[in-house]
Enzyme design. Structure first.
Site, short mmCIF file in Angstrom:
data_model
loop_
_atom_site.label_atom_id
_atom_site.label_comp_id
_atom_site.label_asym_id
_atom_site.label_seq_id
_atom_site.Cartn_x
_atom_site.Cartn_y
_atom_site.Cartn_z
N GLY A 1 37.54 54.18 82.47
CA GLY A 1 36.45 54.54 83.63
C GLY A 1 37.19 55.99 84.46
CB CYS A 2 40.34 55.43 86.31
SG CYS A 2 40.20 53.94 87.13
CB THR A 3 40.79 58.22 81.53
OG1 THR A 3 41.83 57.70 81.95
CG2 THR A 3 41.17 59.56 80.75
CB ALA B 1 40.80 61.90 86.53
#
Length: 154
Positions: A44-46, A49
């Site tokens: 999710g963070c990738t 970003a």
């Protein structure tokens, strides 16, 4: 602390990628997107970003800086940026001082286990350093575009 739209954003000064320090004072006069995320190199963070990176030129055209913030180390941030070609700063808050000031360091639960972590949140700050918009508990899909539209309308 609970953030309130129209109030001053909590001040911060953190180490960031490229060997710099980043602070709210340094960003005054520009709009700022602070996106708080749990951990470098997670799915999710990738995706989040990479989505902000895809719209970086559009944010720049809207006179808006993007800053990612997580409790990961600068070394982790550097690897994350290099792996995905991110060219906006990632700030490291290993002490969790800023995360707590912005109310995003919170109790979470997974499979019945409770733990402390970053609640994925985005905050848009206006040119005067006031909170213009808050997106709590962000769902990643379509989020960067929504933030961009809000930045354009400021």
């Amino acid at each position: 602390m609970s953030l309130i739209i129209g109030t001053k954003a909590p001040a911060f000064s953190l180490p960031a990628t490229d060997g710099r320090k980043i602070s709210l004072d340094d960003l005054k006069g520009r709009k700022v997107v602070l996106f708080f995320y749990p951990k470098d190199n997670t799915s999710g963070c990738t995706l989040e970003a990479k989505d902000f990176q895809a719209f970086k030129k559009d944010f720049a055209a809207a006179d808006t800086e993007i800053v990612g913030v997580s409790p990961d180390s600068l070394k982790s941030h550097d690897r994350f940026r290099a792996k995905y070609g991110l060219d906006f700063p990632l700030a490291s808050d290993e002490a969790k001082t800023m995360l707590e000031a912005y109310g995003v360091w919170a109790q979470k639960s997974m499979y019945g286990r409770k733990y402390m972590g970053v609640e994925r949140t985005t905050v848009l700050i206006d040119r005067e350093g006031n909170i213009a918009r808050i997106w709590p508990k962000v769902k990643v899909k379509g989020h960067a575009e929504e933030v961009l539209e809000a930045a354009r309308s400021l």
